[in-house]
Each structure stands twice: as structure tokens, then as C-alpha cells.
Design a protein around this motif. Structure first.
Motif, mmCIF file in Angstrom:
data_model
loop_
_atom_site.group_PDB
_atom_site.id
_atom_site.type_symbol
_atom_site.label_atom_id
_atom_site.label_comp_id
_atom_site.label_asym_id
_atom_site.label_seq_id
_atom_site.Cartn_x
_atom_site.Cartn_y
_atom_site.Cartn_z
ATOM 1 N N UNK A 13 0.917 -1.239 -0.046
ATOM 2 C CA UNK A 13 0.014 0.215 0.024
ATOM 3 C C UNK A 13 0.922 1.261 0.066
ATOM 4 N N UNK A 14 1.913 1.297 0.861
ATOM 5 C CA UNK A 14 2.571 2.547 1.003
ATOM 6 C C UNK A 14 4.203 2.435 0.679
ATOM 7 N N UNK A 15 4.797 1.242 0.878
ATOM 8 C CA UNK A 15 6.064 0.943 0.519
ATOM 9 C C UNK A 15 6.899 1.852 1.736
ATOM 10 N N UNK A 16 6.435 1.754 2.812
ATOM 11 C CA UNK A 16 7.097 2.538 3.835
ATOM 12 C C UNK A 16 7.668 1.638 4.832
ATOM 13 N N UNK A 17 8.353 0.498 4.462
ATOM 14 C CA UNK A 17 8.650 -0.513 5.159
ATOM 15 C C UNK A 17 7.639 -1.560 6.041
ATOM 16 N N UNK A 18 8.162 -2.340 6.911
ATOM 17 C CA UNK A 18 7.205 -3.366 7.300
ATOM 18 C C UNK A 18 7.279 -3.208 9.072
ATOM 19 N N UNK A 19 8.359 -2.781 9.618
ATOM 20 C CA UNK A 19 8.181 -2.736 11.007
ATOM 21 C C UNK A 19 7.356 -1.619 11.602
ATOM 22 N N UNK A 42 10.694 -0.405 0.954
ATOM 23 C CA UNK A 42 10.815 1.131 1.402
ATOM 24 C C UNK A 42 10.861 1.862 0.080
ATOM 25 N N UNK A 43 10.604 1.403 -1.065
ATOM 26 C CA UNK A 43 10.248 2.288 -2.173
ATOM 27 C C UNK A 43 9.327 3.422 -1.951
ATOM 28 N N UNK A 44 9.628 4.510 -2.403
ATOM 29 C CA UNK A 44 8.981 5.869 -2.369
ATOM 30 C C UNK A 44 8.902 6.320 -0.749
ATOM 31 N N UNK A 45 9.959 5.709 -0.036
ATOM 32 C CA UNK A 45 9.919 6.329 1.232
ATOM 33 C C UNK A 45 11.122 7.452 1.264
ATOM 34 N N UNK A 86 4.061 7.085 -8.390
ATOM 35 C CA UNK A 86 3.160 6.203 -7.439
ATOM 36 C C UNK A 86 1.903 5.740 -7.914
ATOM 37 N N UNK A 87 1.342 4.862 -8.184
ATOM 38 C CA UNK A 87 0.043 4.558 -8.191
ATOM 39 C C UNK A 87 -0.764 4.887 -7.215
ATOM 40 N N UNK A 88 -0.214 4.774 -5.950
ATOM 41 C CA UNK A 88 -1.194 5.362 -4.695
ATOM 42 C C UNK A 88 -1.397 7.063 -4.773
ATOM 43 N N UNK A 89 -0.203 7.820 -5.043
ATOM 44 C CA UNK A 89 -0.339 9.171 -5.118
ATOM 45 C C UNK A 89 -1.179 9.712 -6.247
ATOM 46 N N UNK A 90 -1.187 8.914 -7.636
ATOM 47 C CA UNK A 90 -2.029 9.227 -8.575
ATOM 48 C C UNK A 90 -3.660 8.971 -7.972
#
Length: 201
Positions: A13-19, A42-45, A86-90
Motif C-alpha cells: 500500500x505505502x512502501x514505507x517498510x514493514x516494521x 521502502x520504495x517511495x520512502x 506512485x499509483x497510490x499518489x495518483x
């Protein structure tokens, strides 16, 4: 015309890591299936140095299928002015613009982990989870969003409506998973957004 490179990576959903995140990686090949993680998590972080670092796996088995960046105007190991989208941002941007046209008020993105919140004249405060997906992954997207939105509602400590915004129309079975459990669903349709809300009991 700019050259476009499509990269297949694991879906998040976000690519901000898992932890400590209500997110997991799905797909992405054998490594992800065996390790439940991948170098793309962490892509897009954005990092403290102002850069965003991303990973695309080029190795398949024992073969390294290197990306030929010369096709993008690069040379050696570098290419300048590469645009990453990012598809999420679009999807979120498109929905925000729709809300502005529809007269929603207090549209506020990205506060306390909530993708979007707004006030609707009929439904009041609405918390939104944005989920880019295709039809094959729509059910997983809905399942993930349900857990996230329940978390947000508890923290909001208020009477709110909960809305899942998908990138594509879900199947009847998948949309029922949301609406029968009290969640609304919206998705793009012919330049606007189609909404499906739970039927009042």
C-alpha cells in the motif's frame, strides 16, 4: 515522448517498510514468497538526505537482466531527470480533485497515518484508505483497508464513516466484503467516482 519503464515489484500500500506498519508485501517472486519481505519494501520512502531510494530486482535465477538505461538517455550507471510515479499518489490526487468538485469540506490528506479525511454533508467526517489494485488483488486490498480503517476509527474517537478507494471496480463478492461490514467503497468510473455504501438496516 519520454520513454516509460514498467517495473514489476511486490505489491504494497505505502512502501514505507514493514516494521510497525499495517502493511505487507504480496507477490514479487520467489524471494518474497520465502522471506515475506523484499528490497522494495521502502520504495517511495523519503530519506533524511532528501532522496528517495528504490529497488527493482533484475536477477532471475542465475541471470542478471540488467536495465539498459541508455534507452532513457543515461550512460554507464546513471540517468538524470528520471520521473518516478506512485499509483497510490495518483489515485489519491484524483480522488482529492473529485472531492473538491463535489463540494466536500475540510479535505485533509496524510494526517496520523490516514490517507485522507473529509467532511461530507450527508455522512459527516469520513476517513479514507487509498488502495491501488487490479481486480485480482482487490479483495486483499479491501481486507487490508478494513483493518487499517478500524484502527483509525478507534484512534479518532469519533462517529465517522469509513471509505475504501480502489483503483478498479471490485467484483460483487469483493464489494460485499466491504459494504456488509459497514465500509463504503469508491472507484474511478468515466471521469468521476462511483460510490457503494452499506445499505441502512
Amino acid at each position: 515522448m519520454k520513454a516509460i519503464l514498467f517495473c514489476n515489484i511486490g505489491w504494497m500500500s505505502r512502501y514505507e517498510g514493514l516494521a510497525g506498519k499495517p502493511d505487507k508485501i504480496v507477490g514479487g517472486g520467489k524471494f518474497v514468497a520465502e522471506n515475506e519481505t523484499g528490497l522494495e519494501v521502502c520504495n517511495f520512502l523519503s530519506c533524511r538526505d532528501g532522496y528517495t531510494y528504490g529497488h527493482v530486482e533484475t536477477i532471475q535465477g542465475e541471470k542478471d537482466r540488467q536495465i539498459q538505461i541508455e534507452a532513457f538517455g543515461g550512460a554507464g550507471e546513471y540517468a538524470d531527470e528520471v520521473e518516478i510515479s506512485s499509483r497510490h499518489d495518483k489515485l489519491q490526487g484524483s480522488f482529492e480533485r473529485y472531492l473538491a468538485r463535489a463540494g466536500a469540506t475540510q479535505v485533509t490528506p496524510n494526517v496520523a497515518s490516514v490517507d485522507l479525511r473529509y467532511n461530507d454533508a450527508t455522512r459527516g467526517l469520513t476517513l479514507v484508505e487509498i488502495k491501488p489494485c487490479d481486480k485480482a488483488s482487490a479483495r486483499y486490498a479491501i481486507r487490508t483497508a478494513i483493518g487499517q480503517l478500524l484502527d483509525y476509527r478507534q484512534r479518532a474517537n469519533a462517529d465517522v464513516s469509513l471509505l475504501i478507494v480502489l483503483e478498479t471496480a471490485p467484483s460483487n463478492e469483493d464489494r460485499s466484503l466491504a459494504t456488509q461490514n459497514g465500509f463504503g467503497v469508491a472507484y474511478p468510473l468515466r471521469g468521476t467516482f462511483e460510490f457503494l455504501w452499506p445499505t441502512p438496516s
